[in-house]
Design a protein around this motif. Structure first.
Motif, PDB file in Angstrom:
ATOM      1  N   PHE A  62       0.075  -3.641   8.234  1.00  0.00           N
ATOM      2  CA  PHE A  62      -0.701  -2.106   7.544  1.00  0.00           C
ATOM      3  C   PHE A  62      -0.228  -2.459   6.597  1.00  0.00           C
ATOM      4  O   PHE A  62       0.714  -2.395   5.423  1.00  0.00           O
ATOM      5  N   ARG A  63      -1.423  -2.548   5.472  1.00  0.00           N
ATOM      6  CA  ARG A  63      -1.781  -2.143   4.195  1.00  0.00           C
ATOM      7  C   ARG A  63      -0.742  -2.906   3.545  1.00  0.00           C
ATOM      8  O   ARG A  63       0.306  -2.291   2.569  1.00  0.00           O
ATOM      9  N   SER A 107       4.297  -6.619   3.025  1.00  0.00           N
ATOM     10  CA  SER A 107       4.307  -5.034   2.816  1.00  0.00           C
ATOM     11  C   SER A 107       5.498  -4.658   2.291  1.00  0.00           C
ATOM     12  O   SER A 107       6.369  -4.805   2.578  1.00  0.00           O
ATOM     13  N   ASP A 121      -7.823  -1.699   6.622  1.00  0.00           N
ATOM     14  CA  ASP A 121      -6.028  -1.013   6.583  1.00  0.00           C
ATOM     15  C   ASP A 121      -5.153  -2.065   7.066  1.00  0.00           C
ATOM     16  O   ASP A 121      -3.999  -1.915   6.509  1.00  0.00           O
ATOM     17  N   TRP A 122      -5.835  -2.719   7.783  1.00  0.00           N
ATOM     18  CA  TRP A 122      -4.547  -3.911   8.841  1.00  0.00           C
ATOM     19  C   TRP A 122      -4.907  -5.813   7.929  1.00  0.00           C
ATOM     20  O   TRP A 122      -6.429  -5.667   8.247  1.00  0.00           O
ATOM     21  N   SER A 160      -1.387   0.665  -2.271  1.00  0.00           N
ATOM     22  CA  SER A 160      -1.975   0.432  -1.049  1.00  0.00           C
ATOM     23  C   SER A 160      -3.152  -0.716  -2.224  1.00  0.00           C
ATOM     24  O   SER A 160      -4.163  -0.633  -1.258  1.00  0.00           O
ATOM     25  N   SER A 161      -2.476  -1.600  -1.781  1.00  0.00           N
ATOM     26  CA  SER A 161      -3.596  -2.603  -3.619  1.00  0.00           C
ATOM     27  C   SER A 161      -3.683  -4.162  -3.079  1.00  0.00           C
ATOM     28  O   SER A 161      -1.872  -4.346  -3.501  1.00  0.00           O
TER      29      SER A 161
END
Length: 213
Positions: A13-14, A30, A1-2, A50-51
């Motif tokens: 994050f993501r 992000s 995720d990081w 989240s891609s």
């Protein structure tokens, strides 16, 4: 995720986008919220996923890498973002023009933490956070915290239409990237301006009521 850049000491994050251009190195972006580049219709707004292969987010990243803060100024919607520019070796974090999305910040010795939500930020270091009594007085007296601060001591929020620029080894630099005011605006409001503002508000309220019906 990081996503982590160990050399710079940066973790995001993501991230939704990563530049694939060789000259940009490991630049990433992000986004939280609803965002669209200037010129697109509201229906074409980008709700970031989240891609790392999200094409609209990649186009925003490319624009920021190319035009820097000017690209952030031209975005529309309610959003917060963080962009690591590997070419400039710099982190940019920004909040939307009207402050519809919050961005909280906490500074510890040798650590600068930011988040779009308050609770994860409070838990980030595992240390307890004290109540800011001065802000609590403001909240109880006026129904809102002291501008730019929160009830948690040492945690503040980035003002609307502001960004923070940070390079390793230096303190974060905060600046405004947009203002609704004009340099040649009169110091006092004229009756014509007040009427124009009232008319714009009335039309906006009428359109909202029509949509509900």
């Amino acid at each position: 995720d990081w996503w982590i850049n160990h050399d710079a000491g940066v973790a995001l994050f993501r991230p939704q986008a990563r530049s694939d251009r060789k000259q940009d190195g490991g630049s990433v972006l992000s986004i939280r919220g609803l965002i669209r580049p200037r010129g697109l219709k509201p229906s074409a707004a980008i709700a970031p996923a989240s891609s790392l292969s999200d094409d609209p987010a990649s186009s925003i990243l490319s624009d920021i890498l190319e035009r820097d803060a000017l690209a952030i100024r031209d975005l529309r919607g309610q959003w917060v973002l963080a962009c690591w520019d590997d070419t400039r070796h710099r982190l940019l974090i920004a909040r939307d023009h009207l402050g519809q999305r919050a961005l909280f910040m906490r500074t510890e010795p040798d650590l600068f933490i930011f988040c779009s939500e308050l609770l994860p930020l409070l838990r980030a270091t595992g240390k307890s956070v004290d109540l800011d009594e001065e802000v609590a007085f403001w909240y109880l007296s006026f129904g809102m915290p002291t501008p730019g601060r929160t009830l948690a001591r040492g945690v503040r929020r980035l003002p609307a239409a502001h960004l923070i620029s940070w390079t390793p080894g230096n303190a974060p630099l905060e600046q405004r990237y947009w203002t609704p005011l004009k340099l040649d605006s009169p110091a006092t409001d004229s009756p014509e301006l007040l009427d124009a503002i009232q008319g714009a508000l009335d039309r906006s309220i009428s359109r909202s009521e029509e949509r509900r019906v």
